[in-house]
Design an enzyme around this catalytic site. Structure first.
Site, PDB file in Angstrom:
ATOM      1  N   ASP A 128       0.928  -0.868  -0.170  1.00 56.83           N
ATOM      2  CA  ASP A 128       0.287   0.050   0.030  1.00 56.83           C
ATOM      3  C   ASP A 128       0.855   1.403  -0.312  1.00 56.83           C
ATOM      4  O   ASP A 128       2.248   1.026  -0.120  1.00 56.83           O
ATOM      5  CB  ASP A 128      -1.106   0.112   0.977  1.00 56.83           C
ATOM      6  CG  ASP A 128      -2.376   0.243   0.981  1.00 56.83           C
ATOM      7  OD1 ASP A 128      -1.846   1.279  -0.186  1.00 56.83           O
ATOM      8  OD2 ASP A 128      -3.448   0.826   2.091  1.00 56.83           O
TER       9      ASP A 128
ATOM     10  N   GLU B 273      -0.069   4.300   1.673  1.00 58.23           N
ATOM     11  CA  GLU B 273       0.203   6.129   3.076  1.00 58.23           C
ATOM     12  C   GLU B 273       1.001   5.599   3.537  1.00 58.23           C
ATOM     13  O   GLU B 273       1.198   6.567   4.686  1.00 58.23           O
ATOM     14  CB  GLU B 273      -1.127   5.370   3.017  1.00 58.23           C
ATOM     15  CG  GLU B 273      -2.619   6.244   2.635  1.00 58.23           C
ATOM     16  CD  GLU B 273      -3.216   4.941   1.062  1.00 58.23           C
ATOM     17  OE1 GLU B 273      -2.210   4.414   1.850  1.00 58.23           O
ATOM     18  OE2 GLU B 273      -3.947   4.998   1.098  1.00 58.23           O
TER      19      GLU B 273
ATOM     20  N   HIS C 251      -1.634   1.536   6.331  1.00 58.87           N
ATOM     21  CA  HIS C 251      -1.894   1.945   7.653  1.00 58.87           C
ATOM     22  C   HIS C 251      -2.986   1.983   8.238  1.00 58.87           C
ATOM     23  O   HIS C 251      -3.219   0.271   8.007  1.00 58.87           O
ATOM     24  CB  HIS C 251      -2.072   2.946   6.568  1.00 58.87           C
ATOM     25  CG  HIS C 251      -3.242   2.978   6.269  1.00 58.87           C
ATOM     26  ND1 HIS C 251      -5.082   3.282   6.140  1.00 58.87           N
ATOM     27  CD2 HIS C 251      -3.398   2.680   4.498  1.00 58.87           C
ATOM     28  CE1 HIS C 251      -5.481   2.144   4.876  1.00 58.87           C
ATOM     29  NE2 HIS C 251      -5.371   2.538   4.410  1.00 58.87           N
TER      30      HIS C 251
ATOM     31  N   HIS D  31      -7.877   4.611   7.472  1.00 60.37           N
ATOM     32  CA  HIS D  31      -9.246   4.798   6.369  1.00 60.37           C
ATOM     33  C   HIS D  31      -8.856   2.831   6.517  1.00 60.37           C
ATOM     34  O   HIS D  31      -8.493   2.280   6.628  1.00 60.37           O
ATOM     35  CB  HIS D  31      -9.116   5.267   5.452  1.00 60.37           C
ATOM     36  CG  HIS D  31      -8.263   4.551   4.250  1.00 60.37           C
ATOM     37  ND1 HIS D  31      -7.139   4.615   4.146  1.00 60.37           N
ATOM     38  CD2 HIS D  31      -8.409   3.962   3.260  1.00 60.37           C
ATOM     39  CE1 HIS D  31      -6.387   4.940   2.773  1.00 60.37           C
ATOM     40  NE2 HIS D  31      -7.309   3.828   2.661  1.00 60.37           N
TER      41      HIS D  31
HETATM   42 ZN   LIG Z   1      -3.904   2.832   0.012  1.00 62.59          ZN
END
Ligand SMILES: [Zn+2]
Length: 292
Positions: free
Chosen positions: A35, A37, A131, A143
């Site tokens: 990912d 973030e 994250h 999120h």
């Molecule tokens: Zn992401």
């Protein structure tokens, strides 16, 4: 003569074992879900989005962290490594800059989403750039899957993406051994799935964060992945028990209404739907459809 030959073969086998970090000829297939973030240096949504002025820099840094994990995996004796680009468009990692020893999966496909490409033939899963779930204090760009979801709860446990993805890995009996991201997700993932190797590359301070240098982060990821894979037997796959109950809390009441139309779903609150099944793959498919 025969005896000395046997000793020579034994010495060679021990040497091969020491170099590869595993028994000679043993398969070690590693899946790395990446990912964005949780990449070192990154702090703002603009930096994670195509069209953002600094996006090119941050996709380079994301590629660098993926490569650090790939390098750690091969140092631990990996025989095959698959990298899954798991952010936004799923077209962020630079294909010409990924370690040529790895295969790269790009674009979205089926319900496995950030874990697309994983199956029972893999031996270990690694998360990079992850994250924390929505609502977590002092967490960078928190999120769960989408900003339109307020909560994702599996068998009563509030899930970050890493927890949900670890449950998918658990379905295939593959353990998650390592995660990198901010300090909040490094702590949160272990509360959900148990102890794994982690590298905290930044500390959230409300919407800000205190960072380490990206080169230092890459070093921590490479060393952490290598060490975790060398201790693979210490990690168990995350397997919530059947029957599985998924509760999704949407930010928007209308989305909950639409998600409740899918056969088997129950609307349990103004913004909440629940779906229960004895087959975990039913839950995975429902979750994908519910957030379309
Ligand atoms: Zn992401």
């Amino acid at each position: 003569m025969k005896r000395s030959l046997t000793i020579l073969i034994a010495v060679l086998l021990v040497a091969m074992f020491a170099v590869a970090g595993q028994a000679p000829g043993k398969k070690l297939k590693v899946f790395i879900s990446v990912d964005m973030e949780g990449v070192a240096g990154l702090i703002h949504w603009d930096e994670t989005s195509q069209g953002g002025p600094d996006y090119q820099l941050f996709r380079t840094l994301m590629t660098g962290e993926a490569n650090a994990a790939v390098a750690g995996a091969f140092e631990a004796g990996a025989t095959e490594v698959v990298v899954r680009d798991a952010h936004d468009s799923a077209r962020n990692i630079l294909p010409d800059q990924i370690d040529p020893r790895a295969r790269l999966i790009r674009e979205w496909n089926g319900p496995l989403s950030m874990m697309e490409g994983l199956d029972r033939t893999f031996d270990a899963v690694v998360f990079v750039g992850y994250h924390a779930r929505i609502g977590t204090p002092n967490a960078v760009l928190k999120h769960t899957m989408s900003l339109s979801l307020y909560d994702v709860i599996l068998n009563g446990v509030r899930q970050p993406e890493g927890g949900w993805n670890a449950a998918i890995a658990g379905y295939f009996d593959v353990p998650v051994v390592f995660l990198s991201g901010d300090a909040a997700i490094c702590k949160q993932i272990q509360e959900v799935i148990g102890p794994i190797g982690t590298a905290a590359v930044k500390d959230g301070m409300g919407p800000a964060a205190s960072m380490i240098h990206p080169s230092k982060a890459r070093e921590m990821i490479q060393n952490g992945v290598r060490t975790a894979l060398q201790n693979l037997k210490a990690y168990k796959s995350y397997k919530p028990s059947s029957p599985y109950k998924l509760e999704i809390v949407f930010a928007d009441e209308n989305q909950a209404r639409r998600a409740s139309y899918i056969p088997g779903a129950d609307r349990t609150g103004e913004r909440t739907v629940a779906f229960t099944s004895a087959d975990f793959m039913d839950i995975v498919k429902y979750f994908r459809l519910a957030r379309l």
